[in-house]
Design a protein around this motif. Structure first.
Motif, PDB file in Angstrom:
ATOM      1  N   ALA A 316       9.808   6.991 -18.510  1.00 21.84           N
ATOM      2  CA  ALA A 316       9.025   6.200 -17.836  1.00 21.84           C
ATOM      3  C   ALA A 316       8.292   6.384 -17.330  1.00 21.84           C
ATOM      4  O   ALA A 316       6.991   5.387 -17.005  1.00 21.84           O
ATOM      5  CB  ALA A 316      10.465   5.014 -16.862  1.00 21.84           C
ATOM      6  N   VAL A 317       8.864   7.281 -15.875  1.00 26.21           N
ATOM      7  CA  VAL A 317       7.508   7.698 -15.346  1.00 26.21           C
ATOM      8  C   VAL A 317       6.531   8.344 -16.083  1.00 26.21           C
ATOM      9  O   VAL A 317       4.849   8.237 -15.872  1.00 26.21           O
ATOM     10  CB  VAL A 317       8.019   8.868 -14.400  1.00 26.21           C
ATOM     11  N   TYR A 318       6.850   9.354 -16.883  1.00 25.27           N
ATOM     12  CA  TYR A 318       5.428   9.915 -17.822  1.00 25.27           C
ATOM     13  C   TYR A 318       4.664   8.663 -18.327  1.00 25.27           C
ATOM     14  O   TYR A 318       3.681   9.311 -18.667  1.00 25.27           O
ATOM     15  CB  TYR A 318       6.665  11.345 -18.213  1.00 25.27           C
ATOM     16  N   LEU A 319       5.512   8.684 -19.408  1.00 23.70           N
ATOM     17  CA  LEU A 319       4.560   7.508 -20.284  1.00 23.70           C
ATOM     18  C   LEU A 319       4.332   6.466 -18.801  1.00 23.70           C
ATOM     19  O   LEU A 319       2.623   5.808 -19.300  1.00 23.70           O
ATOM     20  CB  LEU A 319       5.266   6.665 -21.214  1.00 23.70           C
ATOM     21  N   SER A 320       4.555   5.791 -17.921  1.00 22.59           N
ATOM     22  CA  SER A 320       3.743   5.348 -17.281  1.00 22.59           C
ATOM     23  C   SER A 320       2.432   6.052 -16.667  1.00 22.59           C
ATOM     24  O   SER A 320       1.737   4.822 -16.747  1.00 22.59           O
ATOM     25  CB  SER A 320       4.433   4.389 -15.643  1.00 22.59           C
ATOM     26  N   THR A 321       2.506   6.787 -16.629  1.00 23.95           N
ATOM     27  CA  THR A 321       1.280   7.715 -15.494  1.00 23.95           C
ATOM     28  C   THR A 321      -0.095   8.658 -16.919  1.00 23.95           C
ATOM     29  O   THR A 321      -0.627   8.949 -15.639  1.00 23.95           O
ATOM     30  CB  THR A 321       1.578   8.522 -14.920  1.00 23.95           C
ATOM     31  N   LEU A 322       0.593   8.246 -17.870  1.00 23.89           N
ATOM     32  CA  LEU A 322      -0.520   8.846 -18.826  1.00 23.89           C
ATOM     33  C   LEU A 322      -2.412   8.550 -18.662  1.00 23.89           C
ATOM     34  O   LEU A 322      -2.211   7.241 -18.665  1.00 23.89           O
ATOM     35  CB  LEU A 322      -0.404   8.724 -20.323  1.00 23.89           C
ATOM     36  N   GLY A 323      -2.910   9.750 -18.281  1.00 21.48           N
ATOM     37  CA  GLY A 323      -4.218   9.263 -18.264  1.00 21.48           C
ATOM     38  C   GLY A 323      -4.528   9.109 -16.814  1.00 21.48           C
ATOM     39  O   GLY A 323      -6.008   8.259 -16.735  1.00 21.48           O
ATOM     40  N   SER A 324      -3.733   8.982 -16.006  1.00 17.59           N
ATOM     41  CA  SER A 324      -4.315   8.982 -14.745  1.00 17.59           C
ATOM     42  C   SER A 324      -4.374  10.039 -13.670  1.00 17.59           C
ATOM     43  O   SER A 324      -4.527  10.768 -14.472  1.00 17.59           O
ATOM     44  CB  SER A 324      -2.682   8.304 -13.973  1.00 17.59           C
ATOM     45  N   SER A 325      -4.716   9.973 -12.589  1.00 21.98           N
ATOM     46  CA  SER A 325      -5.421  10.870 -12.191  1.00 21.98           C
ATOM     47  C   SER A 325      -4.476  11.686 -10.868  1.00 21.98           C
ATOM     48  O   SER A 325      -4.120  12.921 -10.777  1.00 21.98           O
ATOM     49  CB  SER A 325      -6.614  10.332 -10.864  1.00 21.98           C
ATOM     50  N   LEU A 326      -2.743  11.430 -11.382  1.00 25.46           N
ATOM     51  CA  LEU A 326      -1.358  12.101 -10.649  1.00 25.46           C
ATOM     52  C   LEU A 326      -1.500  13.538 -11.235  1.00 25.46           C
ATOM     53  O   LEU A 326      -1.366  13.986 -12.837  1.00 25.46           O
ATOM     54  CB  LEU A 326      -0.414  11.418 -10.828  1.00 25.46           C
ATOM     55  N   GLU A 327      -1.166  14.396 -10.333  1.00 26.40           N
ATOM     56  CA  GLU A 327      -1.132  15.644 -10.913  1.00 26.40           C
ATOM     57  C   GLU A 327       0.191  15.679 -11.724  1.00 26.40           C
ATOM     58  O   GLU A 327       1.433  15.049 -11.592  1.00 26.40           O
ATOM     59  CB  GLU A 327      -1.701  17.057  -9.692  1.00 26.40           C
ATOM     60  N   ARG A 328       0.781  17.129 -12.786  1.00 31.36           N
ATOM     61  CA  ARG A 328       1.671  17.707 -13.189  1.00 31.36           C
ATOM     62  C   ARG A 328       3.212  17.496 -11.983  1.00 31.36           C
ATOM     63  O   ARG A 328       4.164  16.528 -12.207  1.00 31.36           O
ATOM     64  CB  ARG A 328       2.057  18.212 -13.480  1.00 31.36           C
ATOM     65  N   ASN A 329       3.032  18.131 -11.263  1.00 31.61           N
ATOM     66  CA  ASN A 329       4.008  17.950  -9.956  1.00 31.61           C
ATOM     67  C   ASN A 329       3.729  16.850  -9.167  1.00 31.61           C
ATOM     68  O   ASN A 329       5.373  16.460  -8.632  1.00 31.61           O
ATOM     69  CB  ASN A 329       3.700  18.999  -8.620  1.00 31.61           C
ATOM     70  N   GLU A 330       3.017  15.786  -8.638  1.00 29.11           N
ATOM     71  CA  GLU A 330       3.155  14.225  -8.125  1.00 29.11           C
ATOM     72  C   GLU A 330       4.147  13.437  -9.865  1.00 29.11           C
ATOM     73  O   GLU A 330       4.804  12.975  -8.796  1.00 29.11           O
ATOM     74  CB  GLU A 330       1.830  14.005  -8.538  1.00 29.11           C
TER      75      GLU A 330
END
Length: 620
Positions: A316-330
């Protein structure tokens, strides 16, 4: 014979004492207090010691839970400021839309397949556990120190997901009561959501308008904030049931995003009240739980919870943050921080009393809460270290005049500051301002370890004892491998300058520095009126960290605060670019390179705006 009111009052006092003890233990062990509150609630409940009998509280438990939810959600939202979080709008929106939808659908599906509860009941459970909840995330984030953006993202998710989860659960429950799945439930959800947002907007802006006009003493502002919060919650619920949580969440975010007199006092007061209410709720609600309700769903229930924590939440978090500025570790850290709070517990309790098989839902929700909270509480610090989301901090040894002032200035600038001092009263003042304080000596290696000195951005030795300052600098260099260019010290006696120079430590004397500043005020008044000495401006030296800036010319850079990538913050100026050993005078065609250090001069807010351009990646 002791009367029933006296007995119940005694139990409330016991709960408060246990809550206080839980907070103390949590502070010492660095495990969130909710882990201990849940444990004490089960132990004190009918299934173990039988000290707390929930049947004696049932008549007003629902009112107490509603009061607690209103204040806790308001306290969570008022600490959020939309003005500072625009760059997080995409992941926030994703978590409260895509994240909720994915969690709801997949949790409902696996519950239906594993426990065979029926589709409608499985959907009710799926709706309830979409919440992450500020009742857990806020206390958790107080005790672990992660990057500000990550903390704010989890805060926003918790504040907004709670009401969405409650409304979704009510919509599903209405379908169960009506005898089947229909579009009526979806219609009710949209109607409740829209009305809750409307009431929140009206109440929030009304509260801001009142606070800005009111010329009241601080205590009356605090008291009126409680009245407003409860009035918004109750008014929304009065006109349309179960919309109060959404209304208070929206209203609190609006209030948190505006400035008004005595705002800090309101924040502090709400936090204290919230801690008390969290203690009461998380001890009372677990006492309602019977072991039979838990045992009847094991091992299937445990499998469901593990799938929710380690498969559904990360997806859910991965799909929610696609294309965002968050880094992989975040993203990795956020995906494993999904504890459940008081709203699903309270709603599950309410539904269980009105359903024939309500005990199963209650047991499954509480099992999820217990496992999620314990897992998150115990592993959060380790996860933060593993995913490298603990920010580098400014460690200041000495919280007196010089150290305390420096700490406040750095904190206002957005730095993560840790102050070490031995005076308890200093700690109380600094903590009120949101500055982390460690009581002890900066010459003590264990204290410096607690301050995470090995990850420090700078160590500032600012006590009034030169020997202590020198010792702290030596320990930092030899035991924590802190580079000497990241250590600065205050020298109180001119005769001790040589000792610091021998160690390679940059140092200054307050008396001499004050004299130099006064001299410059006389001889160079205009530039010093603009700088910090006049409290109107600022001057910073930073290294370029935003890789999107590298290779661009000064006239073409863009980022937060720049209009159409053309206008640099008007009240700030790049006065120097240091490239390795060269000092370059900036001009429009100067092309930035990796490792460039910039000196920026200007008005304080403009300097901060310009600083973000070079130190933060561009946000969409």
């Amino acid at each position: 014979m002791v009367s029933e009111p006296t007995t119940q009052l005694g139990i409330i006092v016991l709960i408060l004492v246990v809550g206080f003890v839980s907070q103390l233990i949590a502070e010492k062990t660095e495990i969130p207090s909710i882990v201990y509150l849940l444990s004490f609630g089960i132990i004190l409940g009918p299934e173990v010691l039988g000290v707390i009998n929930p049947s004696g509280f049932m008549s007003y438990l629902e009112v107490l839970v509603a009061l607690s939810v209103a204040i806790i959600v308001f306290e969570g939202g008022i600490n959020l400021d939309l003005r500072e979080l625009r760059h997080l709008s995409r992941p926030i929106f994703g978590l409260v839309t895509v994240g909720v939808s994915v969690t709801f659908v997949l949790a409902s599906l696996i519950t239906f397949l594993i426990l065979d509860l029926g589709l409608a009941v499985s959907m009710l459970f799926g709706a309830l556990i979409t919440a992450t909840g500020p009742t857990v995330t806020r206390p958790l984030l107080r005790q672990i120190h992660v990057e500000e953006d990550i903390s704010s993202l989890l805060d926003f998710e918790g504040v907004l997901n709670d009401p969405i989860s409650a409304l979704l659960a009510v919509a599903v429950f209405s379908m169960i009561v009506s005898g089947g799945l229909s579009l009526t439930g979806l219609h009710n959800f949209v109607a409740h959501l829209g009305f809750g947002i409307f009431m929140g907007l009206v109440g929030g802006f009304g509260m801001v308008y009142f606070f800005k006009l009111a010329d009241f003493d601080e205590r009356y502002i605090r008291f009126s904030s409680i009245i407003f919060a409860l009035a918004i919650f109750i008014s929304a619920d009065y006109f349309l049931e179960e919309t109060g949580i959404m209304a208070i969440a929206i209203a609190s975010i609006i209030v948190g995003s505006h400035d008004f007199r005595h705002k800090e006092a309101v924040l502090e007061f709400k936090e204290d009240v919230s801690i008390i209410l969290i203690s009461i709720i998380f001890i009372l609600l677990p006492s309602l739980l019977g072991f039979n309700e838990i045992m009847s769903i094991i091992p299937g229930g445990i499998i469901i919870v593990l799938l929710i924590l380690f498969l559904i939440r990360p997806l859910a978090v991965y799909l929610s943050t696609l294309g965002s500025s968050l880094e992989r570790n975040e993203i990795g850290f956020v995906s494993l921080i999904g504890p459940k709070g008081v709203v699903p517990a309270a709603m599950a309790t309410y539904f269980s009393l009105q359903m024939n098989d309500g005990g199963t839902i209650l047991g499954l929700v509480f099992l999820t809460i217990i496992i999620a909270v314990i897992f998150t509480g115990i592993t959060a610090n380790r996860l933060a270290e593993y995913f490298d989301v603990i920010p580098m901090e400014m460690v200041i040894a000495g919280g007196g005049g010089v150290g305390g002032t420096l700490a406040r200035r750095l904190n206002n600038r957005g730095e993560n500051v840790v102050v070490i001092d031995q005076k308890e009263e200093l700690g109380e003042e600094l903590r009120k301002e949101g500055i982390r304080y460690i009581e002890g000596s900066a010459c003590n290696k264990k204290i410096l370890e607690e301050a995470n000195l090995s990850r420090t951005k700078y160590l500032v030795a600012a006590t009034n004892d030169d020997e202590a300052n020198l010792m702290a600098c030596q320990i930092a260099k030899t035991k924590f491998n802190v580079d000497e260019d990241r250590i600065v010290a205050r020298v109180n006696n001119d005769e001790n300058f040589e000792a610091f120079e021998d160690l390679g430590i940059r140092s200054m004397n307050p008396d001499l520095s004050s004299a130099v500043m006064l001299e410059n005020l006389i001889e160079r008044p205009e530039i010093f009126n603009m700088m910090e000495i006049g409290r109107k401006g600022d001057i910073v030296e930073i290294e370029i960290q935003n890789e999107e800036i590298i290779g661009k010319k000064l006239k073409n850079i863009c980022g937060p605060g720049i209009e159409k990538c053309k206008v640099f913050p008007r009240e700030s100026l790049i006065v120097l670019v240091k490239r390795k050993e060269k000092d370059l005078i900036p001009h429009g065609d100067l092309e930035f390179q990796k490792g460039d250090r910039l000196t920026i001069l200007g008005k304080e807010k403009a300097v901060q705006e310009a600083q973000k351009i070079f130190q933060e990646p561009q946000k969409e």
